[in-house]
Design a protein around this motif. Structure first.
Motif, PDB file in Angstrom:
ATOM      1  N   THR A   3      -8.880  -8.285  -3.205  1.00 17.19           N
ATOM      2  CA  THR A   3      -9.235  -7.148  -2.375  1.00 17.19           C
ATOM      3  C   THR A   3      -9.319  -7.628  -0.947  1.00 17.19           C
ATOM      4  OG1 THR A   3     -10.487  -6.157  -4.171  1.00 17.19           O
ATOM      5  CG2 THR A   3     -10.937  -5.337  -1.966  1.00 17.19           C
ATOM      6  N   THR A  10     -10.232   0.924   1.796  1.00 19.82           N
ATOM      7  CA  THR A  10      -9.361   1.132   0.649  1.00 19.82           C
ATOM      8  C   THR A  10      -9.102   2.615   0.449  1.00 19.82           C
ATOM      9  OG1 THR A  10     -10.231  -0.853  -0.417  1.00 19.82           O
ATOM     10  CG2 THR A  10      -9.058   0.708  -1.809  1.00 19.82           C
ATOM     11  N   SER A  15      -4.755   0.152  -1.417  1.00 16.14           N
ATOM     12  CA  SER A  15      -4.035  -1.082  -1.668  1.00 16.14           C
ATOM     13  C   SER A  15      -2.781  -0.815  -2.493  1.00 16.14           C
ATOM     14  CB  SER A  15      -4.923  -2.076  -2.405  1.00 16.14           C
ATOM     15  OG  SER A  15      -5.953  -2.546  -1.572  1.00 16.14           O
ATOM     16  N   THR A  17      -0.370  -2.597  -5.292  1.00 14.29           N
ATOM     17  CA  THR A  17      -0.339  -3.687  -6.264  1.00 14.29           C
ATOM     18  C   THR A  17       1.087  -4.204  -6.390  1.00 14.29           C
ATOM     19  OG1 THR A  17      -2.194  -2.758  -7.500  1.00 14.29           O
ATOM     20  CG2 THR A  17      -0.840  -4.377  -8.632  1.00 14.29           C
ATOM     21  N   ASP A 258      -3.143  -7.507  -4.825  1.00 11.59           N
ATOM     22  CA  ASP A 258      -3.275  -6.250  -4.089  1.00 11.59           C
ATOM     23  C   ASP A 258      -3.094  -6.518  -2.604  1.00 11.59           C
ATOM     24  OD1 ASP A 258      -3.798  -4.880  -6.415  1.00 11.59           O
ATOM     25  OD2 ASP A 258      -5.965  -4.923  -6.189  1.00 11.59           O
ATOM     26  N   ILE A 259      -2.324  -5.654  -1.955  1.00  8.31           N
ATOM     27  CA  ILE A 259      -2.053  -5.769  -0.519  1.00  8.31           C
ATOM     28  C   ILE A 259      -2.446  -4.461   0.148  1.00  8.31           C
ATOM     29  CG2 ILE A 259      -0.208  -5.898   1.213  1.00  8.31           C
ATOM     30  CD1 ILE A 259       1.274  -7.775  -0.729  1.00  8.31           C
ATOM     31  N   ASN A 260      -3.206  -4.549   1.236  1.00 10.94           N
ATOM     32  CA  ASN A 260      -3.552  -3.385   2.034  1.00 10.94           C
ATOM     33  C   ASN A 260      -2.840  -3.497   3.378  1.00 10.94           C
ATOM     34  OD1 ASN A 260      -5.374  -2.035   4.239  1.00 10.94           O
ATOM     35  ND2 ASN A 260      -5.833  -1.014   2.306  1.00 10.94           N
TER      36      ASN A 260
END
Length: 298
Positions: A3, A10, A15, A17, A258-260
């Motif tokens: 995270t 978020t 995010s 995946t 996970d990438i935000n």
């Protein structure tokens, strides 16, 4: 899964995946390789992955015995059997797929990567920097370094040895790329200690950090016609630290992270005063490395 920001952020910018699909293609066994790739894509999608990356030349295998064999195993892009199969599962599972394959264009062959998604075929990248015996089979890439705008952000593709050239990452960053997807067939590097991080992972981390890029590296495993491959697939965040630690050296597996994108873009600011891309001395060197490309507006 990692995270990268608070729960409030978020909700504001969810995010994504992503997954690196590490497998062992078998040279010449296109049907078998394709079936394994589809099974892994399905498994990753069931686990929630929205972007999945497969290894280099995953449909054909890597160590060709001749150019004739490479030509026989190559296919059209789009329209070939592998691309069509990946398009179909991308639509069915609402996922973006990036995979390596041998591309045939008339009498020319390219070591290529294809990107497909729920909307179908998106684009192709052709490997710019050929490694070893690839020079016997393939033409050097001629599609430059495209960045594809998708609902999940700005995605780019590179392949294996391309990752040894910092110019590649810098030019992608300058075009606003968020995520670099790297199908790869990494082999042992000279002088590599058995207990040390492999060189390819060190390079991915360094280039992610200095360019604020998320990088998904999907390597293969196994030994093919005497050539050993090192596995160690990795997913690196835009701050340069691994989101999914290096994978196994010798077995098939899927790595998730996970990438935000909001947090990734904010990570470009190292301090109140410092942002690497902004701090470049463009009075000393060309901002686009002499390519003649225009800086994008974004």
């Amino acid at each position: 899964m990692s995270t990268l920001q608070s729960s409030d952020e978020t909700q504001e910018f969810p995010s994504i995946t992503v997954a690196a699909l590490q497998m062992e293609p078998r040279v010449g066994r296109k049907t078998e390789n394709l079936e394994v790739s589809l099974r892994l894509i399905d498994e990753a999608a069931t686990a929630g992955a929205q972007i999945v990356v497969l290894p280099e030349l995953v449909s054909s295998g890597y160590v060709f015995s001749s150019r004739e064999e490479a030509f026989e195993l190559a296919e059209a892009v789009p329209g070939g059997v592998s691309t069509q199969a990946w398009e179909n599962i991308a639509r069915q599972r609402n996922v973006y797929v990036i995979a390596g394959l041998a591309e045939r264009v008339g009498n020319k062959l390219y070591n290529s990567a294809v990107m497909v998604g729920p909307e179908g075929y998106i684009g192709t990248y052709r490997k710019l920097h050929l490694w070893g015996d690839e020079h016997l089979y393939f033409e050097a890439g001629d599609l430059d370094l495209p960045v594809f705008h998708t609902p999940l952000g700005r995605l780019a593709m590179i392949i294996c040895y391309d990752g040894w050239f910092p110019e590649v990452y810098r030019l992608l960053a300058m075009q606003g790329a968020d995520i670099v997807c790297m199908p790869t067939n990494w082999v042992p590097m000279p002088g590599q200690a058995d207990d040390a991080m492999i060189m390819a992972n060190t390079l991915a981390m360094a280039n992610a950090h200095v360019n604020s890029l998320n990088i998904i590296c999907a390597n293969r495993v196994g030994t093919e016609r005497g050539q050993h491959f090192v596995g160690n697939s990795i997913i690196v965040g835009a701050d340069g630290w691994p989101l999914a630690a290096p994978g196994s050296a010798d077995r098939q597996q899927i790595l998730y992270a996970d990438i935000n994108l909001k947090a990734s873009r904010q990570s470009r600011h190292l301090t109140t005063f410092n942002t690497v891309l902004r701090d470049r001395r463009t009075d000393i060197y060309d901002p686009m490395l002499g390519t003649g490309w225009q800086l994008p507006r974004y």
